[in-house]
Write an enzyme that holds these catalytic residues in place. Sequence first.
Site, PDB file in Angstrom:
ATOM      1  N   HIS A   1      12.076   7.032  14.287  1.00  0.00           N
ATOM      2  CA  HIS A   1      12.743   5.766  14.607  1.00  0.00           C
ATOM      3  C   HIS A   1      12.237   5.298  15.962  1.00  0.00           C
ATOM      4  O   HIS A   1      12.431   5.975  16.983  1.00  0.00           O
ATOM      5  CB  HIS A   1      14.266   5.943  14.626  1.00  0.00           C
ATOM      6  CG  HIS A   1      14.861   6.009  13.253  1.00  0.00           C
ATOM      7  ND1 HIS A   1      16.000   6.713  12.966  1.00  0.00           N
ATOM      8  CD2 HIS A   1      14.461   5.419  12.087  1.00  0.00           C
ATOM      9  CE1 HIS A   1      16.273   6.565  11.660  1.00  0.00           C
ATOM     10  NE2 HIS A   1      15.359   5.796  11.123  1.00  0.00           N
TER      11      HIS A   1
ATOM     12  N   ARG B   1      12.859   3.104  18.341  1.00  0.00           N
ATOM     13  CA  ARG B   1      13.603   2.820  19.568  1.00  0.00           C
ATOM     14  C   ARG B   1      14.204   4.051  20.226  1.00  0.00           C
ATOM     15  O   ARG B   1      14.734   3.961  21.329  1.00  0.00           O
ATOM     16  CB  ARG B   1      14.720   1.831  19.273  1.00  0.00           C
ATOM     17  CG  ARG B   1      15.773   2.332  18.284  1.00  0.00           C
ATOM     18  CD  ARG B   1      16.727   1.197  17.940  1.00  0.00           C
ATOM     19  NE  ARG B   1      17.744   1.546  16.969  1.00  0.00           N
ATOM     20  CZ  ARG B   1      18.666   0.678  16.547  1.00  0.00           C
ATOM     21  NH1 ARG B   1      18.667  -0.541  17.011  1.00  0.00           N
ATOM     22  NH2 ARG B   1      19.571   1.029  15.666  1.00  0.00           N
ATOM     23  N   GLU B   2      14.094   5.191  19.559  1.00  0.00           N
ATOM     24  CA  GLU B   2      14.759   6.394  20.079  1.00  0.00           C
ATOM     25  C   GLU B   2      13.845   7.100  21.078  1.00  0.00           C
ATOM     26  O   GLU B   2      13.409   8.226  20.887  1.00  0.00           O
ATOM     27  CB  GLU B   2      15.182   7.273  18.893  1.00  0.00           C
ATOM     28  CG  GLU B   2      16.217   6.533  18.035  1.00  0.00           C
ATOM     29  CD  GLU B   2      16.480   7.153  16.667  1.00  0.00           C
ATOM     30  OE1 GLU B   2      15.992   8.257  16.397  1.00  0.00           O
ATOM     31  OE2 GLU B   2      17.192   6.507  15.870  1.00  0.00           O
TER      32      GLU B   2
ATOM     33  N   ARG C   1      13.399  -0.328  15.086  1.00  0.00           N
ATOM     34  CA  ARG C   1      13.670   1.014  14.547  1.00  0.00           C
ATOM     35  C   ARG C   1      12.671   1.412  13.459  1.00  0.00           C
ATOM     36  O   ARG C   1      12.284   2.565  13.333  1.00  0.00           O
ATOM     37  CB  ARG C   1      15.084   0.987  13.973  1.00  0.00           C
ATOM     38  CG  ARG C   1      15.500   2.117  13.076  1.00  0.00           C
ATOM     39  CD  ARG C   1      16.916   1.835  12.577  1.00  0.00           C
ATOM     40  NE  ARG C   1      17.307   2.626  11.427  1.00  0.00           N
ATOM     41  CZ  ARG C   1      18.093   3.698  11.500  1.00  0.00           C
ATOM     42  NH1 ARG C   1      18.514   4.150  12.655  1.00  0.00           N
ATOM     43  NH2 ARG C   1      18.434   4.339  10.401  1.00  0.00           N
TER      44      ARG C   1
ATOM     45  N   ASN D   1      13.186   6.794   7.673  1.00  0.00           N
ATOM     46  CA  ASN D   1      14.126   7.887   7.392  1.00  0.00           C
ATOM     47  C   ASN D   1      15.089   7.543   6.245  1.00  0.00           C
ATOM     48  O   ASN D   1      16.115   8.193   6.070  1.00  0.00           O
ATOM     49  CB  ASN D   1      14.920   8.234   8.657  1.00  0.00           C
ATOM     50  CG  ASN D   1      15.376   9.681   8.674  1.00  0.00           C
ATOM     51  OD1 ASN D   1      14.756  10.546   8.036  1.00  0.00           O
ATOM     52  ND2 ASN D   1      16.470   9.962   9.375  1.00  0.00           N
TER      53      ASN D   1
ATOM     54  N   HIS E   1      15.956  12.855  16.611  1.00  0.00           N
ATOM     55  CA  HIS E   1      16.418  11.462  16.718  1.00  0.00           C
ATOM     56  C   HIS E   1      17.356  11.333  17.913  1.00  0.00           C
ATOM     57  O   HIS E   1      17.677  12.292  18.595  1.00  0.00           O
ATOM     58  CB  HIS E   1      17.171  11.066  15.440  1.00  0.00           C
ATOM     59  CG  HIS E   1      16.278  10.913  14.250  1.00  0.00           C
ATOM     60  ND1 HIS E   1      16.009   9.694  13.675  1.00  0.00           N
ATOM     61  CD2 HIS E   1      15.584  11.827  13.528  1.00  0.00           C
ATOM     62  CE1 HIS E   1      15.195   9.854  12.653  1.00  0.00           C
ATOM     63  NE2 HIS E   1      14.911  11.151  12.531  1.00  0.00           N
TER      64      HIS E   1
ATOM     65  N   PHE F   1      21.133   8.675  18.833  1.00  0.00           N
ATOM     66  CA  PHE F   1      21.767   9.473  19.832  1.00  0.00           C
ATOM     67  C   PHE F   1      23.100  10.001  19.310  1.00  0.00           C
ATOM     68  O   PHE F   1      23.545   9.596  18.246  1.00  0.00           O
ATOM     69  CB  PHE F   1      22.008   8.648  21.124  1.00  0.00           C
ATOM     70  CG  PHE F   1      22.833   7.398  20.906  1.00  0.00           C
ATOM     71  CD1 PHE F   1      24.194   7.411  21.128  1.00  0.00           C
ATOM     72  CD2 PHE F   1      22.235   6.215  20.474  1.00  0.00           C
ATOM     73  CE1 PHE F   1      24.955   6.258  20.933  1.00  0.00           C
ATOM     74  CE2 PHE F   1      22.991   5.063  20.270  1.00  0.00           C
ATOM     75  CZ  PHE F   1      24.348   5.087  20.503  1.00  0.00           C
TER      76      PHE F   1
ATOM     77  N   GLU G   1      20.260  14.808  16.868  1.00  0.00           N
ATOM     78  CA  GLU G   1      20.567  13.550  17.556  1.00  0.00           C
ATOM     79  C   GLU G   1      20.761  13.902  19.026  1.00  0.00           C
ATOM     80  O   GLU G   1      21.756  14.530  19.389  1.00  0.00           O
ATOM     81  CB  GLU G   1      21.840  12.894  16.984  1.00  0.00           C
ATOM     82  CG  GLU G   1      21.759  12.489  15.513  1.00  0.00           C
ATOM     83  CD  GLU G   1      20.963  11.213  15.267  1.00  0.00           C
ATOM     84  OE1 GLU G   1      20.585  10.536  16.247  1.00  0.00           O
ATOM     85  OE2 GLU G   1      20.716  10.913  14.082  1.00  0.00           O
TER      86      GLU G   1
HETATM   87 ZN   LIG Z   1      17.026   7.943  14.231  1.00  0.00          ZN
END
Ligand SMILES: [Zn+2]
Length: 437
Positions: free
Chosen positions: A187, A189-190, A241, A260, A312, A314, A388
């Site tokens: 993803h 933006r993570e 994302r 995902n 990942h 959060f 996460e």
């Molecule tokens: Zn994620």
Amino acid sequence: MYKLCFVICLFFYSVAAKHEQYEGHALYNVHIRFTDQIDVLKTVEAKYNLDIWSYAAQDRPEVVLVPRVLRETVEDELQEAGMEFEVQVENIKEKLDLEDTLLASAAASSKSNRSRSVVEGLSFDVIHTFEVVDQYLVDLANAYPDKVTLRSAGKSVEGRDIKYLRISTSNFEDRRKPIVFVQSLLHAREWVTLPATLYAIKKLVLDVTEQDLVRDVDWIIMPIANPDGYVFSHTNDRFWRKNRARGFMVDDICMGVDLNRNFDIFWGTISSNDACDKSFHGRGPFSEPESAAIRDVFAEYSNRIEVYLDIHSFGSMILFGFGNGALPPNALVMNLLGVRMATAIDAVKWPQHRNYVVGNIVHVLGHVSGCTSDYATTIGIPFAYTYELPAYNMIHGVMVGFLVDPAFVEQAGFETWEGIKVAARFAAESWSRRNRQ
Ligand SMILES: [Zn+2]
């Protein structure tokens, strides 16, 4: 002097012009008191295509980003349903600008800006760009040919190589060793997940202080599983994302597939069919080159991959299958290892962050389909988890959610490594026990 001013002014102008699309977007915490409120919230989120940052659970609110033009409408609908909510951030653009400023000053003032040799590795005070990480992987493989090999799992939609490192003291040929596969940035933006894989690389190649980890285990590390999305999150949209697949709508009004949700495991059952949705599952299982590339890595090494960790953010969670609520046959042991990893991380985490929560993904986070770690479990990888990572000071801090404070970058790498190490040692043991029988 004029030239200097021009450069500085240009810098501030470009910072000011960035993130315009998020001007006035507010981040809400929405509290769920009764189960029927979940459906109300889901309906509102779907109707206005809201960006869900974190799902509600017993102990925490849903975190949702609401565009300025929709704030009144959304608030009215939630109030009508008797739901409690509060605004966590009034204008997320201010946080985006703050992140830019913090990262820029960290880069300017610190060691990251110094020319570093390969043996020093990348710094842990900023979030490095795709180009920097991509070159770093090449340099490492060249500098440590006995231990590191560089592979491409395939090409992204826009033609970037999805690179991964194989780290091994035995050229990946010793079948008595299991493989641990760690991946980040599926993803885009993570961003805080990138330091986790870079830190693992550092501790396995550049600064090996625990020899057993390379003696007993072979490693696959894929730092940027979604290269196009990651580049786009730097250049255009910090909260991007998905990947950058096109052709779903006229003029590509909405683009990208949630990688995902694109794996062949209950595909399409609990994800979105709407290309504008952040969880759009794509045209079919493995329709996307990025997810197909990861599938092929699984296939190539599946008989030796003992642990797979998909990092990942959060929420401080370690999650295992399945996304429909069913449990894998070894769920008890998966839970045990999950708790051991979480305990190791909790022992060194920042005190203001909550403890990690471990469990089946449905119980901890929510229903999902087509997710990578579930697919890994179904093809027989014994210990496949989704991590996460924590959000920097999620509730009270200056940064929220996906945004990164440079002060947390090294810590994110360091503490996650504590969990990864536990998994690797567990893998070495369980692998040798099974292969002795
Ligand atoms: Zn994620």
